[in-house]
Motif scaffolding. Structure first.
Motif, short mmCIF file in Angstrom:
data_model
loop_
_atom_site.label_atom_id
_atom_site.label_comp_id
_atom_site.label_asym_id
_atom_site.label_seq_id
_atom_site.Cartn_x
_atom_site.Cartn_y
_atom_site.Cartn_z
N MET A 194 0.83 -1.20 0.00
CA MET A 194 0.00 0.00 0.00
C MET A 194 0.87 1.25 0.00
N THR A 195 2.03 1.21 0.60
CA THR A 195 2.90 2.37 0.71
C THR A 195 3.36 2.86 -0.66
N SER A 196 3.47 1.98 -1.66
CA SER A 196 3.98 2.38 -2.97
C SER A 196 3.06 3.37 -3.69
N ALA A 197 1.84 3.50 -3.26
CA ALA A 197 0.91 4.44 -3.88
C ALA A 197 1.10 5.86 -3.36
N PHE A 198 1.93 6.04 -2.37
CA PHE A 198 2.09 7.34 -1.74
C PHE A 198 3.46 7.92 -2.03
N ALA A 199 3.52 9.24 -2.07
CA ALA A 199 4.75 9.95 -2.42
C ALA A 199 5.88 9.66 -1.43
N ASN A 200 5.56 9.52 -0.15
CA ASN A 200 6.57 9.19 0.87
C ASN A 200 5.88 8.54 2.06
N ASN A 201 6.64 8.19 3.08
CA ASN A 201 6.08 7.46 4.23
C ASN A 201 5.01 8.24 4.99
N SER A 202 5.21 9.51 5.18
CA SER A 202 4.22 10.29 5.93
C SER A 202 2.97 10.57 5.11
N LEU A 206 -0.05 11.38 -3.56
CA LEU A 206 -0.10 10.10 -4.27
C LEU A 206 0.93 10.00 -5.37
N SER A 207 1.37 8.77 -5.63
CA SER A 207 2.29 8.51 -6.74
C SER A 207 2.11 7.06 -7.18
N GLY A 208 2.65 6.72 -8.31
CA GLY A 208 2.61 5.35 -8.78
C GLY A 208 1.36 4.99 -9.55
N GLN A 261 1.02 8.56 3.58
CA GLN A 261 -0.04 7.60 3.87
C GLN A 261 -0.81 8.01 5.13
N ARG A 262 -0.10 8.49 6.15
CA ARG A 262 -0.77 8.97 7.37
C ARG A 262 -1.61 10.20 7.07
N TYR A 263 -1.05 11.14 6.30
CA TYR A 263 -1.80 12.35 5.95
C TYR A 263 -3.03 12.00 5.13
N PHE A 264 -2.89 11.04 4.22
CA PHE A 264 -4.02 10.60 3.40
C PHE A 264 -5.13 10.05 4.30
N SER A 265 -4.79 9.17 5.21
CA SER A 265 -5.78 8.58 6.11
C SER A 265 -6.44 9.63 6.99
N LEU A 266 -5.65 10.53 7.52
CA LEU A 266 -6.19 11.60 8.36
C LEU A 266 -7.13 12.51 7.56
N LEU A 267 -6.72 12.85 6.35
CA LEU A 267 -7.55 13.73 5.52
C LEU A 267 -8.84 13.03 5.10
N CYS A 268 -8.78 11.73 4.87
CA CYS A 268 -10.01 10.98 4.58
C CYS A 268 -10.97 11.08 5.76
N LEU A 269 -10.46 10.91 6.97
CA LEU A 269 -11.29 10.99 8.17
C LEU A 269 -11.87 12.39 8.34
#
Length: 156
Positions: free
Chosen positions: A1-9, A129-131, A11-19
């Motif tokens: 799942m991490t490969s879809a994100f620009a960097n490690n953080s 997002l990336s990939g 994914q956390r920002y994505f999840s938080l923003l979804c919430l």
């Protein structure tokens, strides 16, 4: 799942923003009962229609001017300002239900904030997002806007 994100953080920002977006849209979807509240306040059908349609023009103005605003301030800053506008609109609406003009103004303020939030958040999410799975995760985020409509009436 991490490969879809620009960097490690990201994914956390994505999840938080979804919430955050889900909860913000859930608040907007509870306005489905606003017409019933206005009816209880004794508003005419014409006045109820005016208050309910008040966000249309401010939302369009915000959507069309978001690009110019985003050239001056960051996506995050505009998202925070937009959320503040929507919260102010909700608080004001709570106290302005007995006044048609004030209710219309606060409803318009909610629309103004939501138009800016939508634009800024979509641009910000894209930057996370990336990939090859960009479309998949962008779709997940975009669903956070209409999905709460299934839960809004229950919460209200």
């Amino acid at each position: 799942m991490t490969s879809a994100f620009a960097n490690n953080s990201s994914q956390r920002y994505f999840s938080l923003l979804c919430l955050v977006t889900f909860l913000g849209s859930l608040s907007l979807s509870t306005l489905i009962f606003l017409s019933a509240l206005l009816n209880e306040e004794g508003y005419s059908q014409q006045a109820i229609g005016s208050v309910l349609s008040a966000p249309l023009i401010p939302t369009l103005i915000a959507l069309f001017s978001a690009g110019a605003v985003l050239q001056r301030i960051s996506c995050i800053r505009l998202m925070i300002i937009s959320q503040a506008l929507m919260i102010l609109g909700f608080i004001g609406l709570e106290y302005a239900l007995s006044s048609i003009p004030l209710s219309t103004i606060f409803r318009g303020l909610i629309g103004f904030g939501s138009g800016f939030y939508f634009s800024a958040s979509m641009i910000y999410i894209r930057s996370l997002l990336s990939g090859p799975r960009i479309i998949y995760f962008f779709g997940i985020y975009a669903s956070m806007f209409p999905l709460p409509n299934a839960f809004g009436p229950i919460v209200a």
